[in-house]
Design an enzyme around this catalytic site. Structure first.
Site, short mmCIF file in Angstrom:
data_model
loop_
_atom_site.label_atom_id
_atom_site.label_comp_id
_atom_site.label_asym_id
_atom_site.label_seq_id
_atom_site.Cartn_x
_atom_site.Cartn_y
_atom_site.Cartn_z
N SER A 210 0.75 19.83 22.94
CA SER A 210 1.87 20.08 23.83
C SER A 210 2.24 21.57 23.86
O SER A 210 1.41 22.40 24.19
CB SER A 210 3.05 19.20 23.43
OG SER A 210 4.02 19.14 24.46
N ASP A 416 -2.07 11.19 30.10
CA ASP A 416 -0.89 12.05 30.00
C ASP A 416 -0.61 12.71 31.34
O ASP A 416 -1.53 13.18 32.01
CB ASP A 416 -1.13 13.12 28.93
CG ASP A 416 0.03 14.10 28.80
OD1 ASP A 416 1.18 13.68 28.99
OD2 ASP A 416 -0.23 15.28 28.51
N HIS A 476 -0.47 11.58 25.90
CA HIS A 476 -0.16 12.92 25.41
C HIS A 476 -0.54 13.07 23.94
O HIS A 476 -0.98 14.14 23.52
CB HIS A 476 1.34 13.15 25.60
CG HIS A 476 1.79 14.55 25.37
ND1 HIS A 476 1.44 15.60 26.19
CD2 HIS A 476 2.59 15.09 24.41
CE1 HIS A 476 2.00 16.72 25.76
NE2 HIS A 476 2.71 16.44 24.69
#
Length: 499
Positions: A210, A416, A476
């Site tokens: 991320s 994601d 994710h």
């Protein structure tokens, strides 16, 4: 409580042993040494105060007089391996929490991997207890379960809560941008390897996901430049002989935000043409595409100036136009297949992690000192945004690292949305480096498991220097959704067998 040494003494004696040094230089050195000594006394007093409640071991480093680490050796999560947990203390008012686990295999030989979660403002203990650590937390949040797919199967693991006031970290001030945050990480690594020299010569890898797509390239640059003696301050130059080269071998970035200018272009396509199901109707996606040129111009301005007056407007407009339409559907932004559930970041397990890490017995065992642990601190997120850090081009850190032989893996779960595989693959193909044409000319090949089943696609240079991996059936947080595939990925990458 263990004091390693009074760090100023050796430096002063060295200066006086060289009669050719001028008086002013000696005076400056003495003043620096006196400052160091005062720092040691200050840290010692602070340490005694802490030790009244618990016993810690403490370590310092001459190149970083304002830093110290205090640590314990717990046995939670995976009692079968050696552990170290504690704090990096900075100037008595900044305290960064870390937790280290030795490899289950050959800890004297296996590499060491640093893991960082993103946010900005989210604890790396999310990675530990939800994704890839030696254990996971049960639903009630009152116990842990051993994780057979932990990344410490063949690598020691180091989790760090940064920047300040993330997770178990606490204090005043702290970084509001990725560049400053990386400096603290480098100082921590120097103190860690100085104190635990048995790990200092191991292959070292930096991994995360991320917003760590910002953190990791900059940390790689910080390590690489300092390894080459390109120190950023006089203090480090003066004590260069005490700085150990960090054996940085590679960076691994999962579903990261690294090149917003390229990545934001793919939000509309991911929302309407992802491999699973459309989240938005075609009219909404066409509107997002029509809005993108204005967004791109703002990001380009940010890339040029990198000041907050250009970068903050880019983040505000682009997130409104490209991300907000998706968020309004109630779909999990980290997984297009699922609705957003009531737990933290749409995952119920994060509530269980918070429950466990707020237990008094857990905090006492690992030396954690915060009153309340939270998986993500949105104030930190807000501060980084206000400083304009979100849209800055940390992708520019990547080419020099590749040219210096630092291997880099960009991987992404294909479910994601927020840091989707389409945008991540696109920026790897557009990356301006000496082997760009070679990388673009490669073919994606099937990535299969031990049973021969396709679990993704990989594109990699023949020598394994640069790779992009799409992981099927993962959102994710790849190690959470596909733990076996994630461990296979790590093991193949560490042995340079992913290509």
């Amino acid at each position: 409580m263990l004091f390693k040494s009074i760090v100023c003494s050796a430096f002063v004696l060295t200066a006086l042993a060289k009669p050719e040094l001028q008086f002013q230089k000696i005076t400056n050195q003495l003043e620096n040494s006196w400052h160091d000594f005062q720092g040691v006394l200050r840290k010692g007093a602070n340490e005694i105060e802490h030790a009244a409640a618990e016993t810690y071991l403490t370590a310092f480093h001459p190149a970083f007089p304002e830093y110290a680490i205090r640590y314990k050796q717990p046995s939670l999560c995976d009692p079968s391996v050696n552990q170290i947990s504690g704090y990096l203390d900075v100037d008595d008012n900044k305290h960064f929490f870390f937790w280290f686990f030795e490899s289950r295999n050959k800890p004297k030989e296996d590499p060491l991997t640093l893991w960082l979660n993103g946010g900005p403002g989210c604890s790396s203990l999310t990675g530990l207890f939800m994704e890839l650590g030696p254990c996971t937390v049960n639903k009630a949040g009152d116990n842990t379960i051993l994780n057979p797919q932990s990344w410490n199967s063949n690598s020691s693991l180091l989790f760090l809560d940064q920047p300040l006031n993330v997770g178990y970290s606490y204090g005043d001030g702290g970084a509001t941008n990725t560049i400053d945050a990386a400096k603290h990480v480098y100082a921590f690594l120097q103190l860690f390897f100085n104190e635990f020299s048995q790990y200092a010569d191991l292959d070292f890898h930096v991994s995360g996901e991320s917003y760590a797509g910002h953190y990791i390239p900059r940390i790689g640059t910080e390590i690489n430049k300092n390894n080459k003696g390109k120190f950023q301050n006089l203090r480090m130059s003066q004590f260069s002989d005490t700085l150990k080269p960090i054996n940085l071998k590679s960076l691994l970035i999962g579903n990261g935000l690294t090149d917003p200018l390229t990545q934001y272009k793919y939000y509309a396509k991911m929302a309407c043409e992802n491999p699973y199901k459309p989240v938005l109707d075609k009219a909404t996606c066409r509107n997002m595409e029509a809005q993108f040129p204005a967004c791109a111009r703002l990001i380009e301005n940010c890339y040029k100036s990198q000041n907050v007056f250009a970068c903050l407007p880019a983040a505000m407009k682009c997130n409104k136009d490209q991300v907000q339409p998706y968020q309004q559907t109630g779909t999990n932004p980290y997984d297009v297949r699922d609705p957003c559930k009531s737990g933290g970041m749409c995952y119920e397990i994060l509530d269980s992690v918070q429950t466990y890490l707020n237990r008094d017995d857990v905090k006492k065992a690992i030396g954690a000192r915060v009153e309340k642990y939270e998986s993500c601190n949105m104030q930190i997120n807000f501060r980084f945004n206000l400083a304009g850090d979100w849209m800055r081009p940390y992708v520019r850190e990547v080419p020099p690292l590749l040219e210096d032989g630092i291997r880099i893996l960009i991987y992404a779960g294909d479910a994601d949305f927020v840091c989707n595989y389409m945008g991540n693959k696109a920026w790897t193909l557009e990356l301006p480096w000496s082997r760009k044409d070679e990388f673009r000319g490669l073919k994606d090949i099937d990535w299969v498991n031990d049973d021969g089943q396709k679990i993704g696609e990989v594109r990699s240079t023949k020598d394994g220097l640069f790779s992009f991996l799409r992981v099927n059936g993962a959102g994710h947080m790849v190690p959470y959704d596909q733990p076996e595939a994630a461990l296979q990925m790590l093991n193949q990458w560490l042995s340079n067998a992913l290509h």
